[in-house]
Design an enzyme around this catalytic site. Structure first.
Site, PDB file in Angstrom:
ATOM      1  N   CYS A   1      -1.468   7.582   1.164  1.00  0.00           N
ATOM      2  CA  CYS A   1      -1.048   6.410   1.759  1.00  0.00           C
ATOM      3  C   CYS A   1       0.102   7.499   2.220  1.00  0.00           C
ATOM      4  CB  CYS A   1      -0.853   5.566   0.752  1.00  0.00           C
ATOM      5  SG  CYS A   1      -1.305   5.145  -0.302  1.00  0.00           S
TER       6      CYS A   1
ATOM      7  N   HIS B   1       6.517  -0.519   2.543  1.00  0.00           N
ATOM      8  CA  HIS B   1       5.324   0.124   1.634  1.00  0.00           C
ATOM      9  C   HIS B   1       4.305  -1.530   1.341  1.00  0.00           C
ATOM     10  CE1 HIS B   1       2.508   3.232   0.870  1.00  0.00           C
ATOM     11  NE2 HIS B   1       2.506   2.709  -0.756  1.00  0.00           N
TER      12      HIS B   1
ATOM     13  N   GLU C   1      10.422  -0.096  -5.337  1.00  0.00           N
ATOM     14  CA  GLU C   1      10.564  -0.305  -3.622  1.00  0.00           C
ATOM     15  C   GLU C   1      11.821  -0.827  -3.244  1.00  0.00           C
ATOM     16  OE1 GLU C   1       9.235  -0.940   1.038  1.00  0.00           O
ATOM     17  OE2 GLU C   1       7.594  -1.034  -0.505  1.00  0.00           O
TER      18      GLU C   1
ATOM     19  N   LYS D   1       0.964  -5.439   4.696  1.00  0.00           N
ATOM     20  CA  LYS D   1       0.002  -5.273   4.407  1.00  0.00           C
ATOM     21  C   LYS D   1      -0.907  -6.177   3.698  1.00  0.00           C
ATOM     22  CE  LYS D   1       0.218  -0.099   3.004  1.00  0.00           C
ATOM     23  NZ  LYS D   1       1.954  -0.216   2.822  1.00  0.00           N
TER      24      LYS D   1
ATOM     25  N   HIS E   1      -3.888  -3.275   3.009  1.00  0.00           N
ATOM     26  CA  HIS E   1      -3.566  -1.510   2.502  1.00  0.00           C
ATOM     27  C   HIS E   1      -5.358  -0.374   2.304  1.00  0.00           C
ATOM     28  CE1 HIS E   1      -1.682   2.096   1.100  1.00  0.00           C
ATOM     29  NE2 HIS E   1      -1.012   1.628  -0.047  1.00  0.00           N
TER      30      HIS E   1
ATOM     31  N   PHE F   1       0.636   8.163  -3.484  1.00  0.00           N
ATOM     32  CA  PHE F   1       0.221   8.108  -4.718  1.00  0.00           C
ATOM     33  C   PHE F   1       0.596  10.271  -4.667  1.00  0.00           C
ATOM     34  CE2 PHE F   1      -3.503   5.891  -6.342  1.00  0.00           C
ATOM     35  CZ  PHE F   1      -2.551   4.518  -7.100  1.00  0.00           C
TER      36      PHE F   1
END
Length: 403
Positions: A163, A295, A306, A327, A332, A391
């Site tokens: 990502c 994010h 976050e 998002k 996403h 990830f």
């Protein structure tokens, strides 16, 4: 020796929110979510029914024969790159082609191609794949297709870091410019993950929302997948001024880090390190930042972490920040997310509008920032940062200011 300033002279995008950066921004500033029932992808037995898809692709402006060699994610990148080039006013010809390159990030691969070929072999009993299966599916294909369609002969390559891919693409492009390997770089990301095999894999992770994406809302229950692409034209300030290019914003700083911890569970320390490195690289203090495009995936763990990371970096100024996760509207889009979020940051800076976090319903004491719930907000934005945490624990943050 002073380093070169890097500016953005063109933006292009395509996702469920619209075709073209202006359409995407119009939907963002209105808080319109593109998340809904997936209608263009065969489900087979997948339980996932929700996503943010591009309902109809625009006509292409290049030889349609090229489409036989392109996976959907490459086509999305080519469309976004074409728009960005047009806005920049850059004409590629034999005098400059060797000094113009492209870096395109992707989180996965050509999922459409692998899906078609695997089902052909294992379900339909075909004895061979499409002859272009490998060049269509390879992670470097979008960058290569952008270079071939628009005649770019400078540094061209793909990057992949889940990502964070778009932000790493921006950072890689900046490096090419500052090293003197190119005068102009197209950079961004693309992904088309709404394929049965990918949906089944995410289904197994149990990270996908049952209805829609609600970042930072107490009742959030996961992310939603989307498809799209975003590309920016980057060049040194001197080069842009010399050719009379429209300067939209400056990519003032970048920061990277790795968690070196867990393949799916992030740490607080990694995102903190990336944000701090970005501010230092840009020469900005925490109180210089007005907007953080988070994010903000909509998962319980990520949004809480976050929030903690932002508070560690910004201290008391965290309460004065405007934060949002777009998002919640474009979903996403994996490797494309950072590029679409760059559009949000640049346009927030130019228009003085904070795009909202859509679908928000309930306050969460663990996510106690001003997340701009549901309604866009007018605010002068001097500087913004865009977070991407992936990830594998790879983190990349970029800072945008007025040029």
């Amino acid at each position: 020796m002073a380093r070169s300033r890097i500016v953005i002279t063109g933006l292009g995008g395509i996702c469920g929110m619209g075709v073209g950066a202006p359409s995407i921004w119009e939907a963002m500033r209105a808080g319109r979510s593109a998340i809904g029932e997936i209608t263009t992808t065969p489900f087979h037995e997948s339980r996932i029914r929700t996503g943010a898809e591009v309902k109809q692709l625009p006509d292409v402006e290049f030889d349609r024969k090229r489409l036989t060699t392109m996976d959907r994610y490459s086509l999305l990148a080519v469309l976004a790159a074409g728009e960005a080039l047009r806005q920049s006013g850059l004409i590629v010809d034999k005098t400059n082609t060797d000094r113009i390159g492209a870096v395109v990030g992707t989180a996965i691969f050509g999922a459409e191609t692998l899906e078609e070929n695997y089902r052909g072999l294992f379900v339909d009993g075909k004895s061979r794949t499409n002859v272009f299966a490998v060049p269509r599916a390879m992670p470097g294909a979008p960058a290569s297709q952008v270079s071939m369609v628009y005649g770019l002969r400078g540094p061209v390559f793909g990057v992949t870091s889940a990502c964070s891919s778009s932000n790493h693409a921006f950072i890689s492009a900046i490096d090419q410019l500052r090293l003197g390997r190119a005068d102009v770089m197209l950079a961004g990301g693309t992904d088309a993950p709404l394929a049965w095999g990918v949906l089944k894999a995410w289904e197994a992770l149990r990270a996908v929302a049952r209805d829609t994406c609600r970042p930072f809302s107490a009742d959030r229950n996961g992310l939603v997948l989307g498809e799209g692409a975003g590309v920016a034209v980057l060049e040194t300030y001197e080069h842009a001024v010399a050719r009379g290019a429209p300067i939209l914003a400056e990519l003032a700083g970048t920061g990277m880090s790795a968690d070196a911890s867990d393949v799916v569970a992030p740490t607080v320390e990694g995102p903190v390190a990336a944000m701090k490195a970005c501010l230092a690289d840009a020469g900005l203090l925490p109180e210089d930042i007005d907007y953080v495009n988070a994010h903000g995936t909509g998962t319980k763990y990520n949004d809480r972490l976050e929030t903690q990371a932002i508070r560690r970096v910004f201290g008391k100024h965290a309460d004065a920040l405007s934060v949002s996760s777009t998002k919640s509207m474009h979903a996403h889009c994996m490797g494309a997310s950072g590029a679409l979020e760059l559009i949000a940051c640049v346009m927030a800076l130019r228009d003085g509008i904070i795009p909202p976090t859509a679908n928000y319903r309930e306050k969460d004491p663990d996510c106690d920032l001003d997340v701009t719930p549901n309604i866009p907000r007018q605010r002068k934005v001097r500087a913004a940062i865009s977070n991407a945490f992936a990830f594998g624990g790879t983190n990349a943050v970029v800072a945008i200011t007025a040029a």
